[in-house]
Design an enzyme around this catalytic site. Structure first.
Site, short mmCIF file in Angstrom:
data_model
loop_
_atom_site.label_atom_id
_atom_site.label_comp_id
_atom_site.label_asym_id
_atom_site.label_seq_id
_atom_site.Cartn_x
_atom_site.Cartn_y
_atom_site.Cartn_z
N CYS A 167 0.83 -1.21 0.00
CA CYS A 167 0.00 0.00 0.00
C CYS A 167 0.87 1.26 0.00
O CYS A 167 1.52 1.56 -0.99
CB CYS A 167 -0.97 -0.04 1.17
SG CYS A 167 -2.38 1.08 0.97
N HIS A 212 -3.68 -4.95 0.24
CA HIS A 212 -3.45 -5.44 1.59
C HIS A 212 -3.51 -6.97 1.60
O HIS A 212 -4.58 -7.56 1.73
CB HIS A 212 -4.51 -4.89 2.55
CG HIS A 212 -4.40 -3.43 2.82
ND1 HIS A 212 -4.71 -2.87 4.03
CD2 HIS A 212 -4.01 -2.41 2.03
CE1 HIS A 212 -4.52 -1.56 4.00
NE2 HIS A 212 -4.10 -1.26 2.78
N GLU A 245 -2.75 -9.00 3.88
CA GLU A 245 -2.92 -9.62 5.20
C GLU A 245 -4.34 -10.14 5.42
O GLU A 245 -4.63 -10.75 6.45
CB GLU A 245 -2.52 -8.65 6.31
CG GLU A 245 -3.57 -7.65 6.71
CD GLU A 245 -3.82 -6.61 5.65
OE1 GLU A 245 -4.96 -6.15 5.52
OE2 GLU A 245 -2.86 -6.24 4.94
#
Length: 380
Positions: free
Chosen positions: A259, A351, A353
Site C-alpha cells: 500500500c 493489503h 494480510e
C-alpha cells in the site's frame, strides 16, 4: 440525545444529504471516500490508512455482527466519520462483544445513518473524492453557508503527511511462532495488526519501528528483511521515509512493501505518484498477478498510485536496476505491484494480510520469506 437526532452531511461541492445521527453527535470533517466491502466494517474502522477520512459504506446493512476485540486492527478507530444507510437495530453474532454504534460513541466518532449511500457513492465516483462534513446536534443548527465554510476550510488529502500521526510511539517486537527463522524490521506507517501476525506465523520475528526511524535504527535490529506498511496521506510528502528506503536498497537488504509502502518504493526508484479520482477501497478488488497470470480478489485502501513512465509491459530504468509492473488492477489498469529485477525488493498496492479478507494474496508473505532465504543463501 438519541440515535434518531437529525444529521446533515455536506460535501465541498455544496451537495448535502440528510439523515440521522449515528455514533457520537457533533461535527467532523475529512475526505469522503467509499468502501465497497460487504463485510469487515470493524477492520475498516480500525485501519490507520483511513485516518482523516469520512468513510461511506456501500453495503446497506451495517452493524449486524457487532464488534469484538479480535477483529480490531489497531489501538483505536481511525476514521474521521462514518456514513451508513441502514444500521442494525441490535447485533446478532456469536462472536459479538458489543454494539457498533456504542463503540463509535465511546470513541467520539461522528456518523450519520439513513443516507442514500448509493446516490452518495455515485456522486463521489463521478466527481471524485472530496472533503465532507457530518453535523448533528448543536453543530447542525448553523447555516448552510457556515457548514460549507467549515468543510472547505479543512485540509485536503493531497500534500498531507499523516504517517507520523498514526505510527507507534515506541518500537515493539512480535515474536516468531515456533523457531525463529528470520528477523524483519517493519516501518509502521499505519500498520495493521494482522500483518506482523502473518509474518510471525512464518517464523519471522518482527520489530515494529516508528515511521521516524533512521537507517541506523533499522540496522540495529540486524534484519534479514525490511517491511514498509500501509498508511495514510500523500506519498509525495514522505521524503524521510523514501531516503531510508533508498539506503535499504543500496545495502541490498530484502524489501517488501504494501500500500503506502508500494508508493514509497516507486518514489525510491525515481517514479512519480499521483492521486486517483476516487481511489480503491474494499475487499473485492480484482488484480492480475502478471507473473502467474492468476487473478486475485484483494483488499484495497488507497487514494494514490504510482505513475509508470511508459507502457505497463515495459520495465522502467531505475538507479537500482530495471523494475517491472508485477500486478495491475483489472478495473482501471492502475499499477498494483512493482518488482525490482536486480535488487531484492518488491511491493504491492493492496493489503495481502486479508483483514477482513479475502485470502487470495497471502502468498506474498511467502514470497518475502523466499526472498530472505535467497539472500541468506547467497551470503553463505
Amino acid at each position: 440525545m438519541t440515535a434518531h437526532e437529525p444529521a446533515l452531511l455536506v460535501l465541498e461541492d455544496g451537495r448535502t444529504f440528510t439523515g440521522q445521527a449515528y455514533g457520537a453527535t457533533g461535527e467532523t470533517v475529512g475526505e469522503a471516500v467509499f468502501c465497497t466491502g460487504m463485510t469487515g466494517y470493524q477492520e475498516t474502522l480500525t485501519d490507520p490508512s483511513y485516518h482523516r477520512q469520512v468513510v461511506v459504506m456501500t453495503a446497506p446493512h451495517i452493524g449486524n455482527t457487532g464488534v469484538n476485540t479480535t477483529d480490531t486492527e489497531s489501538r483505536r478507530i481511525w476514521v474521521s466519520g462514518f456514513v451508513v444507510r441502514d444500521p442494525a437495530i441490535r447485533p446478532s453474532n456469536w462472536r459479538s462483544q458489543g454494539d457498533l454504534e456504542r463503540a463509535l460513541q465511546d470513541q467520539g466518532v461522528v456518523g450519520i445513518s439513513e443516507v442514500d449511500t448509493r446516490a452518495l457513492t455515485r456522486h463521489i465516483r463521478d466527481r471524485g473524492a472530496m472533503r465532507a462534513g457530518i453535523f448533528s446536534g448543536d453543530a447542525a443548527r448553523a447555516s448552510a453557508a457556515e457548514l460549507l465554510r467549515r468543510v472547505t476550510e479543512a485540509p485536503v488529502m493531497a500534500g498531507s503527511a499523516l504517517a507520523a500521526e498514526v505510527t507507534t510511539r515506541e518500537p515493539y517486537v512480535v515474536p516468531a511462532e515456533g523457531e525463529r527463522r528470520f528477523t524483519v524490521a517493519a516501518l509502521d506507517l499505519g500498520i495493521k495488526g494482522m500483518t506482523p501476525a502473518l509474518l510471525a506465523a512464518r517464523g519471522v520475528e518482527v520489530h515494529v519501528l516508528p515511521s521516524t526511524s533512521s537507517f541506523d535504527d533499522v540496522r540495529a535490529v540486524r534484519p534479514d528483511g525490511v517491511f514498509f506498511s500501509n498508511g495514510p496521506g500523500d506519498p509525495a510528502t514522505a521524503d524521510a521515509e523514501v531516503a531510508l528506503l533508498r539506503q535499504v536498497l543500496e545495502h541490498r537488504i530484502p524489501f517488501f512493501g504494501i500500500c503506502f509502502g508500494n508508493q514509497l518504493l516507486g518514489r525510491a526508484l525515481g517514479l512519480e505518484t499521483y492521486k486517483l479520482p476516487f481511489g480503491h477501497r474494499g475487499i473485492n478488488q480484482p488484480v492480475l498477478d502478471r507473473r502467474t497470470g492468476k487473478v486475485e480478489v484483494t483488499s484495497h485502501n488507497h487514494g494514490f498510485a504510482i505513475a509508470w513512465p511508459g507502457h505497463l509491459d515495459q520495465p522502467a530504468d531505475t538507479p537500482y536496476g530495471p523494475a517491472r509492473v508485477s500486478h495491475v488492477a483489472l478495473n482501471d489498469d492502475v499499477v498494483e505491484g512493482v518488482q525490482c529485477l536486480q535488487t531484492p525488493a518488491f511491493s504491492v498496492q493492496y493489503h495481502p494480510e486479508a483483514a477482513a479478507g479475502p485470502h487470495d494474496a497471502e502468498y506474498l508473505f511467502d514470497r518475502f520469506v523466499d526472498l530472505m532465504e535467497e539472500a541468506r543463501s547467497a551470503q553463505a
